[in-house]
Design an enzyme around this catalytic site. Sequence first.
Site, PDB file in Angstrom:
ATOM      1  N   HIS A 305       0.847  -1.190   0.000  1.00 16.79           N
ATOM      2  CA  HIS A 305       0.000   0.000   0.000  1.00 16.79           C
ATOM      3  C   HIS A 305       0.880   1.235   0.000  1.00 16.79           C
ATOM      4  CE1 HIS A 305      -3.163   2.817   1.034  1.00 16.79           C
ATOM      5  NE2 HIS A 305      -3.991   1.879   0.609  1.00 16.79           N
ATOM      6  N   ASP A 362      -8.053  -5.126  -0.067  1.00 12.18           N
ATOM      7  CA  ASP A 362      -8.586  -5.950  -1.160  1.00 12.18           C
ATOM      8  C   ASP A 362      -8.220  -7.418  -1.044  1.00 12.18           C
ATOM      9  OD1 ASP A 362      -9.872  -3.890  -2.494  1.00 12.18           O
ATOM     10  OD2 ASP A 362      -8.006  -3.217  -3.401  1.00 12.18           O
TER      11      ASP A 362
END
Length: 426
Positions: A305, A362
Amino acid sequence: MKAKIEFDGKFYEFPVTKGSEDEYAIDISTLRAQTGGLITLDRGFKNTGSCESAITFLNGEEGILRYRGYSIEDLAENASFLEVAYLLIFGELPSESELNKFYDDIKAESNVDEEMHKILDGFPKSAHPMGVVSSLTNALIAFNPSSVNVESKEDMYNAIIKLLAKFPVLCAWALRKRTGQPLDYGDDSLGYVENVLKMMFKKANQNYEVDPVIASALNKLLILHADHEQNCSTSTVRVVGSSHAGLFASISAGISALWGPLHGGANQAVIEMLEGIKEDGGDTKKYMQKAKDKEDPFRLMGFGHRVYKNFDPRARIIKKSADDVLGNLGVEDPILDIAKGLEKEALEDDYFVKRKLYPNVDFYSGIIYRALGIPTEMFTVMFALGRLPGWIAQWREMRLGKEPIGRPRQVYTGEKLRSYKPMDQR
Ligand code: CMC
């Protein structure tokens, strides 16, 4: 507090801004003017604050995410998605009467013009639902032209309500088109999330009873996705909106940005990756090697991320929720085991540890969507449905803050002035 930059033997001073969570930023708005043309270069905006915002606080090092001061854990456990939408957009949790009015206003706007069907009809059945939803969101402008020039707070409120009302209908239509079901407008006697489920899954000839386990899981997923400060799609919404394009056009652009596999499209890519690994015999080590091989374009989808360098708090909640939901629904999914295996290996692997790559939101969300019966190509649409209030809140803040048009600079690296060459001399 001031920051100094030395350039070409001279010092220039800039004010330093401090946020409410003690984060500092050098305000370089006068850099070009002071220095006679110097700009900053920050590929991917890794160190650039594009705005001041009071909506979402995120601390990637400590894995903190808060909407308007409330922790994501608190909201995911206790709130409804509609309350969170209100909180993000207007700044405070609604009272009971404020929430009721908010939902009544939404329900009053939940019809979508019948002519929109014709636009949907023009898409092939195989069209990706993100493209369909982005196009239909933009097409809404033609049927609601008064939502474009939002000069007053009242215009703004009406545009927001219309979008919150009609967007779930469009998302459900995208699915119904794909699954060959007649279009539906849902049932206003239900809650917002329950209605989304009914609009998506009700068969024309059957009743649809909302399963509370599914509704509660979806409520949580939508809350977890509802905002994430200045990410790719949100920045897109703010930049497009900064030209005073209307709300629907700005959100349509945000949906397109979200579609990419490095952003929201990762939830679909994760499931496709996990299925691929399963079909290839379930050898997770082989895929770990591929992810680490710089010659191989393969990346472990759902890992890493831009801002979370410790853990993604949303992923923690979702991982637990995946276990609960699958357990409650009695679903056994072999790819959940593959996901857990990959996570374990990655968390112990030097490559991932050094680069601070952890599972993101996700990684497990697709497994829950699958268990809820949502087809893979719809996963990113579900993300968009959750992110809608965040995009709206950020767009509203940008417009009310009278922010200037977003227009970055560049460092030009092309040819210097040269003369046009006639064709026979090239
Ligand atoms: N698998 C393998 N290596 C990775 C991965 C991954 N998923 N993510 C990052 N790396 C490596 C990357 O190759 C680089 O290595 P090196 O330093 O040797 O060149 C290093 O880690 C830093 O990566 P980066 O691409 O410079 O980091 P970034 O901040 O630009 O990108 C990211 C962040 C999310 C785009 C990236 O981690 C990624 O592509 N992840 C997979 C896609 C994904 O899951 N996206 C969903 C993000 S969360 C939902 C959302 O908010 O959109």
